[in-house]
Scaffold this motif. Structure first.
Motif, short mmCIF file in Angstrom:
data_model
loop_
_atom_site.label_atom_id
_atom_site.label_comp_id
_atom_site.label_asym_id
_atom_site.label_seq_id
_atom_site.Cartn_x
_atom_site.Cartn_y
_atom_site.Cartn_z
N VAL A 147 0.78 -1.20 0.16
CA VAL A 147 -0.05 0.04 0.00
C VAL A 147 0.90 1.29 0.15
O VAL A 147 0.73 2.19 -0.59
N VAL A 148 1.97 1.32 0.72
CA VAL A 148 2.93 2.40 0.78
C VAL A 148 3.58 2.63 -0.58
O VAL A 148 3.74 3.79 -0.88
N ALA A 149 3.95 1.49 -1.13
CA ALA A 149 4.76 1.70 -2.45
C ALA A 149 3.59 2.30 -3.44
O ALA A 149 4.12 2.98 -4.44
N ARG A 150 2.44 1.90 -3.34
CA ARG A 150 1.42 2.57 -4.45
C ARG A 150 1.38 4.19 -4.16
O ARG A 150 1.14 4.79 -4.89
N ALA A 151 1.15 4.36 -2.74
CA ALA A 151 0.77 5.76 -2.41
C ALA A 151 2.23 6.59 -2.64
O ALA A 151 1.94 7.62 -3.17
N VAL A 152 3.35 6.06 -2.57
CA VAL A 152 4.49 6.98 -3.00
C VAL A 152 4.56 7.16 -4.30
O VAL A 152 5.08 8.11 -4.87
N ALA A 153 4.14 5.98 -5.19
CA ALA A 153 4.05 6.36 -6.53
C ALA A 153 3.00 7.30 -6.97
O ALA A 153 2.54 7.29 -8.25
N GLY A 154 2.02 7.59 -6.06
CA GLY A 154 0.96 8.59 -6.51
C GLY A 154 -0.18 7.67 -6.88
O GLY A 154 -1.18 8.46 -7.48
N ASP A 155 -0.35 6.43 -6.60
CA ASP A 155 -1.57 5.75 -7.05
C ASP A 155 -2.43 5.59 -5.98
O ASP A 155 -2.35 4.65 -4.97
N VAL A 156 -3.48 6.34 -6.12
CA VAL A 156 -4.41 6.24 -5.09
C VAL A 156 -5.59 5.18 -5.60
O VAL A 156 -6.17 5.52 -6.56
N PRO A 157 -5.90 4.30 -4.90
CA PRO A 157 -6.92 3.22 -5.41
C PRO A 157 -8.16 3.74 -5.31
O PRO A 157 -8.53 4.58 -4.53
N ALA A 158 -9.13 3.35 -6.47
CA ALA A 158 -10.37 3.93 -6.47
C ALA A 158 -11.20 3.28 -5.44
O ALA A 158 -12.16 4.02 -4.99
N ALA A 159 -10.86 2.41 -4.85
CA ALA A 159 -11.62 1.59 -3.82
C ALA A 159 -10.46 1.13 -2.81
O ALA A 159 -9.52 0.96 -3.23
N PRO A 160 -10.49 1.22 -1.48
CA PRO A 160 -9.59 0.85 -0.42
C PRO A 160 -9.26 -0.71 -0.75
O PRO A 160 -9.92 -1.51 -0.95
N VAL A 161 -7.80 -0.72 -0.82
CA VAL A 161 -7.49 -2.21 -0.71
C VAL A 161 -7.83 -2.92 0.45
O VAL A 161 -7.54 -2.17 1.69
#
Length: 180
Positions: A147-161
Motif C-alpha cells: 500500500v505504501v509503495a502505491r501511495a509513494v507512486a501517487g497511485d490512490v486506489p479507486a476503492a480501498p485495498v
C-alpha cells in the motif's frame, strides 16, 4: 470469554519527503513468540467522530502532529479481524489514510499511560524495507508495504485495498510481508 466488542479504528500512513513511512513498535497482543510488531499511528474512532476526525486526533495524541481532518485523503486500505486484551475479545475494522509530511518530529507527550507502556520506539522505514519484511519483524497489517509503495507512486486506489488481518482466530500470527 465475552462477546467480541466491535471497534472501528482510523490509522495514518505518514510518508516523508524521502518516501519513508513512520511506524512505531508496540506490543502485539496474543502472540507470545513475537510479542512486538510495527504499526502505523492511529486508534479507535470515538462516538460521534468520523474516521478522518479520529485519525487527526490520534496523530495529535500519539505523535504530537496537528493536522486538519480534511487534509487526510480517502481511505486507501482496510483490514479487519479479532484480538483480545485481558480476557475481553474485540473485532476491529481498521481504515488507513495516507498523509505526506515534512520535517515531522515525534512527540509522545500526548500518549496515555497504556500507549506509553506498549510502545517502545518509532522509526522511518523505506518501501524496500517494508516490502522485504523489516528483517523478519512483524508489520501490521500484513501487506502494508505494498500500500505504501502505491501511495509513494501517487497511485490512490479507486476503492480501498483490503489487507489481511495479522492474527488467526486462534490468535496466531499470520504471514509476514512478501516482496512483490
Amino acid at each position: 470469554m465475552n462477546e467480541a466488542i466491535s471497534r472501528e479504528t482510523a490509522r495514518v500512513v505518514l510518508v516523508d519527503p524521502a518516501d519513508r513511512v513512520l511506524l512505531y513498535r508496540g506490543r502485539l497482543l496474543q502472540v507470545e513468540s513475537r510479542p512486538y510488531a510495527w504499526f502505523t499511528p492511529g486508534g479507535g474512532v470515538d462516538p460521534g467522530e468520523s474516521a478522518r476526525q479520529a485519525a487527526a486526533r490520534e496523530l495529535r495524541e500519539e505523535i504530537g502532529h496537528v493536522v486538519a481532518p480534511e487534509a487526510l485523503g480517502p481511505v486507501v486500505a482496510t483490514s479487519a479481524g479479532g484480538w483480545s486484551l485481558d480476557g475481553q475479545r474485540f473485532h476491529s475494522h481498521d481504515s488507513f489514510f495516507v498523509l505526506r509530511v515534512d520535517g515531522l518530529e515525534v512527540d509522545t507527550s500526548g500518549m496515555d499511560a497504556e500507549e506509553r507502556a506498549s510502545t517502545d520506539r518509532f522509526r522511518w522505514w523505506s518501501v524496500p524495507e517494508l516490502t522485504a519484511g523489516l528483517g523478519g519483524e512483524q508489520v501490521v497489517p500484513t501487506g502494508l508495504g505494498l500500500v505504501v509503495a502505491r501511495a509513494v507512486a501517487g497511485d490512490v486506489p479507486a476503492a480501498p485495498v483490503v489487507l489481511p488481518w495479522h492474527l488467526t482466530d486462534a490468535g496466531q500470527q499470520v504471514g509476514t510481508i512478501q516482496a512483490p
